[in-house]
Motif scaffolding. Structure first.
Motif, PDB file in Angstrom:
ATOM      1  N   HIS A 264       2.707   1.264   1.904  1.00 28.38           N
ATOM      2  CA  HIS A 264       2.979   2.695   1.760  1.00 28.38           C
ATOM      3  C   HIS A 264       4.464   3.001   1.950  1.00 28.38           C
ATOM      4  CE1 HIS A 264      -1.193   4.306   1.706  1.00 28.38           C
ATOM      5  NE2 HIS A 264      -1.446   3.130   2.242  1.00 28.38           N
TER       6      HIS A 264
ATOM      7  N   GLN B 136       1.691  13.601  -4.236  1.00 21.02           N
ATOM      8  CA  GLN B 136       2.274  12.283  -3.903  1.00 21.02           C
ATOM      9  C   GLN B 136       1.779  11.829  -2.538  1.00 21.02           C
ATOM     10  OE1 GLN B 136       6.509  11.732  -4.093  1.00 21.02           O
ATOM     11  NE2 GLN B 136       6.412  11.334  -6.285  1.00 21.02           N
TER      12      GLN B 136
ATOM     13  N   GLN C  53      11.632  11.830  -2.711  1.00 19.84           N
ATOM     14  CA  GLN C  53      11.002  11.136  -3.828  1.00 19.84           C
ATOM     15  C   GLN C  53      10.512  12.168  -4.830  1.00 19.84           C
ATOM     16  OE1 GLN C  53       8.668   8.371  -0.839  1.00 19.84           O
ATOM     17  NE2 GLN C  53       8.281   7.713  -2.917  1.00 19.84           N
TER      18      GLN C  53
ATOM     19  N   THR D 253      14.937   4.906  -1.727  1.00 18.42           N
ATOM     20  CA  THR D 253      13.507   4.720  -1.962  1.00 18.42           C
ATOM     21  C   THR D 253      13.264   4.620  -3.456  1.00 18.42           C
ATOM     22  OG1 THR D 253      13.080   7.077  -2.177  1.00 18.42           O
ATOM     23  CG2 THR D 253      12.896   6.158   0.033  1.00 18.42           C
TER      24      THR D 253
ATOM     25  N   PRO E 235       8.125   3.525   0.753  1.00 12.17           N
ATOM     26  CA  PRO E 235       8.839   3.754  -0.510  1.00 12.17           C
ATOM     27  C   PRO E 235      10.126   2.943  -0.646  1.00 12.17           C
ATOM     28  CG  PRO E 235       9.150   5.613   0.976  1.00 12.17           C
ATOM     29  CD  PRO E 235       8.175   4.688   1.650  1.00 12.17           C
ATOM     30  N   ARG E 236      10.459   2.178   0.368  1.00 10.02           N
ATOM     31  CA  ARG E 236      11.645   1.318   0.254  1.00 10.02           C
ATOM     32  C   ARG E 236      11.285  -0.051  -0.300  1.00 10.02           C
ATOM     33  NH1 ARG E 236      13.193   1.880   6.429  1.00 10.02           N
ATOM     34  NH2 ARG E 236      10.987   1.337   6.442  1.00 10.02           N
TER      35      ARG E 236
ATOM     36  N   GLN F 183       1.849   8.600   4.672  1.00 10.55           N
ATOM     37  CA  GLN F 183       1.705   7.760   5.856  1.00 10.55           C
ATOM     38  C   GLN F 183       3.060   7.232   6.342  1.00 10.55           C
ATOM     39  OE1 GLN F 183      -1.414   4.854   5.155  1.00 10.55           O
ATOM     40  NE2 GLN F 183      -0.366   3.391   6.433  1.00 10.55           N
ATOM     41  N   PHE F 184       3.910   6.882   5.384  1.00 10.24           N
ATOM     42  CA  PHE F 184       5.236   6.378   5.734  1.00 10.24           C
ATOM     43  C   PHE F 184       6.027   7.444   6.483  1.00 10.24           C
ATOM     44  CE2 PHE F 184       9.742   6.189   4.472  1.00 10.24           C
ATOM     45  CZ  PHE F 184      10.093   4.971   5.041  1.00 10.24           C
ATOM     46  N   TYR F 185       5.980   8.656   5.974  1.00  4.87           N
ATOM     47  CA  TYR F 185       6.763   9.724   6.603  1.00  4.87           C
ATOM     48  C   TYR F 185       6.181  10.130   7.948  1.00  4.87           C
ATOM     49  CZ  TYR F 185       9.296   9.686   2.310  1.00  4.87           C
ATOM     50  OH  TYR F 185      10.069   9.264   1.269  1.00  4.87           O
TER      51      TYR F 185
ATOM     52  N   GLY G 290      -1.970   2.199  -1.148  1.00  7.15           N
ATOM     53  CA  GLY G 290      -0.780   2.867  -1.676  1.00  7.15           C
ATOM     54  C   GLY G 290      -0.855   3.013  -3.188  1.00  7.15           C
ATOM     55  N   ILE G 291       0.305   3.219  -3.819  1.00  9.19           N
ATOM     56  CA  ILE G 291       0.279   3.581  -5.242  1.00  9.19           C
ATOM     57  C   ILE G 291      -0.183   2.431  -6.136  1.00  9.19           C
ATOM     58  CG2 ILE G 291       2.061   5.355  -5.022  1.00  9.19           C
ATOM     59  CD1 ILE G 291       3.956   3.322  -6.442  1.00  9.19           C
TER      60      ILE G 291
ATOM     61  N   ARG H 248       5.027   8.072   9.989  1.00 11.48           N
ATOM     62  CA  ARG H 248       5.593   7.115  10.952  1.00 11.48           C
ATOM     63  C   ARG H 248       7.030   7.480  11.314  1.00 11.48           C
ATOM     64  NH1 ARG H 248       5.401   1.661   8.823  1.00 11.48           N
ATOM     65  NH2 ARG H 248       7.422   1.287   9.769  1.00 11.48           N
TER      66      ARG H 248
ATOM     67  N   ARG I 166       0.073   9.559  -1.370  1.00  8.54           N
ATOM     68  CA  ARG I 166      -0.001   8.159  -0.965  1.00  8.54           C
ATOM     69  C   ARG I 166       1.211   7.707  -0.166  1.00  8.54           C
ATOM     70  NH1 ARG I 166      -3.901   4.827  -3.926  1.00  8.54           N
ATOM     71  NH2 ARG I 166      -5.040   6.200  -5.308  1.00  8.54           N
ATOM     72  N   TRP I 167       2.290   8.461  -0.232  1.00 10.56           N
ATOM     73  CA  TRP I 167       3.466   8.074   0.540  1.00 10.56           C
ATOM     74  C   TRP I 167       3.483   8.694   1.933  1.00 10.56           C
ATOM     75  CZ3 TRP I 167       5.488   4.083  -1.460  1.00 10.56           C
ATOM     76  CH2 TRP I 167       5.591   3.931  -2.844  1.00 10.56           C
TER      77      TRP I 167
ATOM     78  N   LEU J 158      14.370  -2.296  -1.187  1.00 10.11           N
ATOM     79  CA  LEU J 158      15.435  -1.482  -1.777  1.00 10.11           C
ATOM     80  C   LEU J 158      16.510  -1.139  -0.751  1.00 10.11           C
ATOM     81  CD1 LEU J 158      13.380   1.071  -3.894  1.00 10.11           C
ATOM     82  CD2 LEU J 158      14.662  -0.902  -4.716  1.00 10.11           C
TER      83      LEU J 158
END
Lengths: 415, 464
Positions: A51, B395, B369, B418, A53-54, B400-402, A357-358, B404, B397-398, A306
């Protein structure tokens, strides 16, 4: 830890049971031996990275392709086809995946997979009937006679390959599948040539079919992909081609292993096989447990960073190659209780077997349905099935791991 | 086990009373049984229904796709409770450990869980609120009545307030092809929860879908015809709008009035409790037999400077109920804090909106993003150099990252590259929340307390 654990995992002699190696790998959640990829093997770290994005799926972001010991010639990139959405990042990934999903799943096509249930059942029934007719109960290769032909036939129906062309399609699919399964004895040049030829022939065949569907759409997925008008526009012919190739290879290779690994596991746990015979609804949770316990995709190798990122206290530099060992995460004792136990009644079962994730498995609803149906029907119809070789011979591939053959004997086949 | 065995006795034969038979109450009751509570369990609810789910009421139910009776909450297990439904709790005697009911009965408890939630803020003019065709949307009955009216094909619907619920109602109306006007006091929809930058995107969504969106405007009065049906609304710009259905969507009020005079620390902002869900009394002393969960609870959160947060969030209700239930049946050393990261979702005009953290604390926002123009993006909120919240449009699915990043108090703006980062997203900009002294609709999060937000508690007496 031994320095060459990666080599051991890739080594064919460990293919039948890589789990002790994964256990060792998990002791170093982010493993890096100085030159190769950064290998992540623990559940929570993998889950977070899927998950993150990097993290990129686009090989162009790798600082050095040489970092990837799995990189093989003869894969998709080598052809003239543009990369499929599996190997792209957003926004291109999202656009192509959305357009592909329109004719496949909710919200636009909530019935596609569900409505295939009757077809799937017929195909399964036909294949088992054929095994019964051939009449050699002493030695059935379940891979050749069942788990291989089943998904290819399904993909043909899904895409809209006419039944009379299915045989040709099977041959191309087999050759391409074999190309992912390097046989150390085969002449690599010869194999590369055959792969290349198959790919060309398949590509030309699909282009022909696409042209035809453009003129006379028939409601199958190819027709919808070429004629579908979405807010994202329409796919180009090249995009349809690479998408169709992706659906064919990814959808097919993995399901073969899911079904074969599933049968192998059931034959090793005959009490579960017995239960499944009278309790076909068990197959739903059983398949989830299989996706945790013996996932067809063992690891995801095509990821890169990235940015400089820190994972479990390890700094991974920008442009590094990243491997996510899903199968190791699936047996992480920090996440799953008694992870090496196969438990079809397991409740807390949020596995990594289909990714997350995606890029989470696009075909998951279909794969689940295929495996549930295949396993419960095999359980119901095979009389006293038993393994003739344990472990069975495995395919070379460490990523898409599964038996090359699954020889079994039965007392008979129920109607 | 306690030295005197009282906890074991409580688990075996104690009396637990849950006031509030909705999501939090039900999940708490299930958790208690799961933890081996075998004593008597009484569930008190003012509505006549067993617990049901509210999110579908403003979505599928308003679209006529699901009947309001079809939203019963799935049960995790049988809770073996005595149900007192259709009867409100009207009072609490803390010393005698009794809950008074509207029917004159009293129920004794050894442990009490309060999960009375919130109700819709009504239209302030009672006579106008009573007009036929004027609705609020909070309960199953509200949804059923409103849906029936929408199905009859009104000439125009007016929605007052463009928060999440108001926007969802407008979206449902448009999906049904009904003409709808939305009147919002703030500068844009969702502006109180997500700020002006995102509010602008929401406003475009409304207008593109044919909503007659009017911002910076107040409804000053509703007017009925001779038969008592609503026919028009008067607006602060001097205009009059004809509408035969009016939905008042001005946020929620916490159901705490029944606790007035009980000595419990309960007021318009909710019931104050500690991180372990134990209620405070008015002296600021924690009780040991009264617990709080769900929308009505107001508890300190370590991630946000120990401010007291009350959250009208589905996920919070579940998590807090589980924690409260666990703590009610545990020794003090085994208790757990409720440390949920706020999370919220909405679905409107075909777009899935999700947020985590506390966006409304953010002073800046950065699109990390995607793109606002495409209606698919992730926005990250910053507060004093740290990430405090995030929102996604299609969006999720992203997210969870944020989440954290929020938990780690990561720096803002996020310094890394990203996937899908567009040129427009490279700079943080002011998040553009309205001046808190200008009311918009009711916020979904109430914050109070000291620094870092420096919003101070003000005592607001209840109006009875």
């Amino acid at each position: 830890m031994t320095q060459d654990i990666l080599r051991q995992i890739l080594d064919y002699s460990n293919r039948a049971d890589p789990y002790p190696l994964y256990k060792e790998l998990r002791r170093t959640p982010v493993y890096h031996d100085g030159s190769g990829p950064f290998v992540v093997s623990t559940y929570y770290e993998i889950q977070a990275l899927l998950h993150d994005p990097r993290i990129s799926s686009d090989a162009r972001n790798l600082a050095s392709a040489a970092d990837d010991p799995l990189a093989e010639p003869g894969e998709e990139e080598e052809t003239v086809l543009p990369p499929s959405f599996l190997k792209l990042d957003p926004p291109e990934h999202d656009r192509l995946r959305r357009m592909t999903n329109r004719p496949f799943g909710p919200p636009h096509s909530p019935h596609r997979v569900h409505d295939m249930r009757g077809d799937l059942h017929d195909i399964v029934k036909g294949l088992i009937d054929k095994i019964a007719e051939n009449g050699n109960a002493e030695r059935i290769d379940l891979v050749e006679e069942f788990s291989y032909p089943f998904p290819v036939t399904v993909i043909c129906r899904l895409l809209g390959v006419p039944p009379e062309d299915e045989a040709r399609f099977h041959v191309w699919a087999d050759t391409l599948a074999a190309s992912l399964d390097p046989d150390p004895d085969a002449d690599p040049k010869e194999r590369e040539r055959r792969t290349h030829d198959s790919r060309m022939e398949l590509g030309m065949y699909l282009s022909g079919l696409i042209e035809e569907r453009r003129k006379n759409p028939t409601g199958d997925m190819l027709s919808e992909l070429v004629t579908g008008n979405s807010p994202d526009g329409t796919m180009t012919t090249m995009e349809v081609l690479s998408t169709a190739a992706l659906l064919l290879i990814a959808g097919h290779e993995t399901t073969v292993n899911l079904i074969t690994n599933g049968m192998l596991t059931l034959l090793r746990h005959p009490e579960v096989l017995d239960r499944l015979r009278s309790e076909p609804e068990l197959s739903v949770n059983l398949v989830e447990e299989l996706l945790r316990y013996e996932p067809p995709v063992q690891l995801v190798p095509q990821r890169s960073t990235l940015a400089d990122i820190e994972v479990a206290g390890v700094s991974i530099p920008k442009g590094a190659s990243l491997w996510l060992v899903l199968a190791a995460g699936n047996r992480d004792p920090l996440r799953f209780e008694d992870p090496d136990r196969f438990d079809p009644d397991r409740e807390d079962i949020q596995h990594l077997g289909l990714g997350s994730g995606i890029h989470s498995c696009f075909g998951a609803p279909l794969a689940r349905q295929e495996a549930q149906l295949a396993l419960s029907e095999l359980a119901r119809r095979l009389e006293n099935p038993r393994l003739l070789a344990d472990p069975p011979p495995y395919r070379q591939n460490a990523v898409l791991r599964g038996p090359r053959h699954l020889p079994i004997a039965v007392d008979g086949i129920r109607p | 086990m306690t030295a005197d065995g009282s906890l074991e006795r409580l688990k075996r034969e104690g009396r637990i009373v849950v006031v509030g038979a909705s999501l939090a109450g039900l999940r708490a009751a299930e958790t208690m049984r799961e933890k081996g509570f075998t004593g008597s369990l009484t569930m008190i609810g003012d509505e006549p229904y067993e617990p049901y789910d509210r999110p579908p009421l403003s979505k599928q139910v308003l679209l006529g796709r699901a009947g309001p009776e079809g939203t019963a909450l799935p049960r995790r297990r049988d809770i073996g409770a005595e149900w007192r439904l259709g009867v409100p709790a009207t009072g609490l005697d803390m010393a005698a450990r009794r809950v008074r009911l509207g029917d004159g009965n009293e129920v004794e408890y050894d442990r009490l869980l309060i999960a009375t939630g919130v109700r819709a803020r009504p239209w302030p003019q009672a006579d106008e609120a009573a007009l036929d065709g004027v609705f609020v949307l909070r309960t199953r009955d509200d949804a059923a009545a409103l849906e029936q009216k929408l199905a009859a094909g009104p000439r125009r619907v007016l929605v007052i307030g463009a928060g999440f619920t108001g926007s969802e109602i407008a979206s449902a109306c448009r999906e049904r092809g009904l003409p709808v006007t939305v009147a919002e006091r703030g500068a844009a929809p969702l502006v109180g929860a997500l700020g002006g930058v995102i509010g602008e995107v929401a406003a475009e969504m409304h207008r593109e879908h044919g909503v007659d969106l009017r911002t910076g405007i107040m409804v000053t009065g509703l007017e009925g015809d001779a038969t008592g049906r609503v026919r028009a609304a008067h607006l602060s710009d001097g205009t009059t709008l004809e509408a035969d259905v009016v939905v008042v969507s001005l946020g929620a009020m916490r159901n705490t009035e029944w606790l007035a005079g009980s000595g419990l620390g309960a007021g318009p902002r909710g019931i104050a409790c500690d991180a372990g869900c134990r209620a405070f009394d008015i002296r600021g002393i924690v009780t040991d037999d009264i617990y709080v969960a769900g929308d009505v609870a107001r508890s300190p959160h370590a991630l946000f400077g120990y401010q007291f947060l009350s959250l009208e969030h589905w996920g919070n209700a579940v998590a807090q109920a589980e924690t409260a239930a666990h703590n009610m049946l545990s020794e003090s050393t085994d208790r757990r804090p409720h440390l949920w990261v706020p999370a919220f979702w909405s679905s409107q005009f075909g777009v899935n909106i999700k947020s985590v953290g506390v966006p409304s604390m953010g002073t800046e926002i950065m699109i990390t993003q995607g793109s606002r123009g495409e209606r698919r993006f992730t926005g990250v909120y910053g507060y004093q150099g740290r990430v405090i919240g995030a929102v996604t449009f299609d969006q999720s699915r992203w997210l969870q990252f944020y989440e954290r990043l929020i938990e780690e108090t990561a720096p803002f703006p996020p310094p890394f590259t990203t996937v899908d980062r567009r040129p427009e997203g490279n700079r943080p900009m002011p998040a553009d929340f309205p001046d808190p002294s200008v009311p918009t609709h009711g916020p979904t999060i109430t914050l109070s307390g000291y620094s870092p937000a420096d919003r101070r508690m003000t005592f607001t007496p209840a109006h009875h």
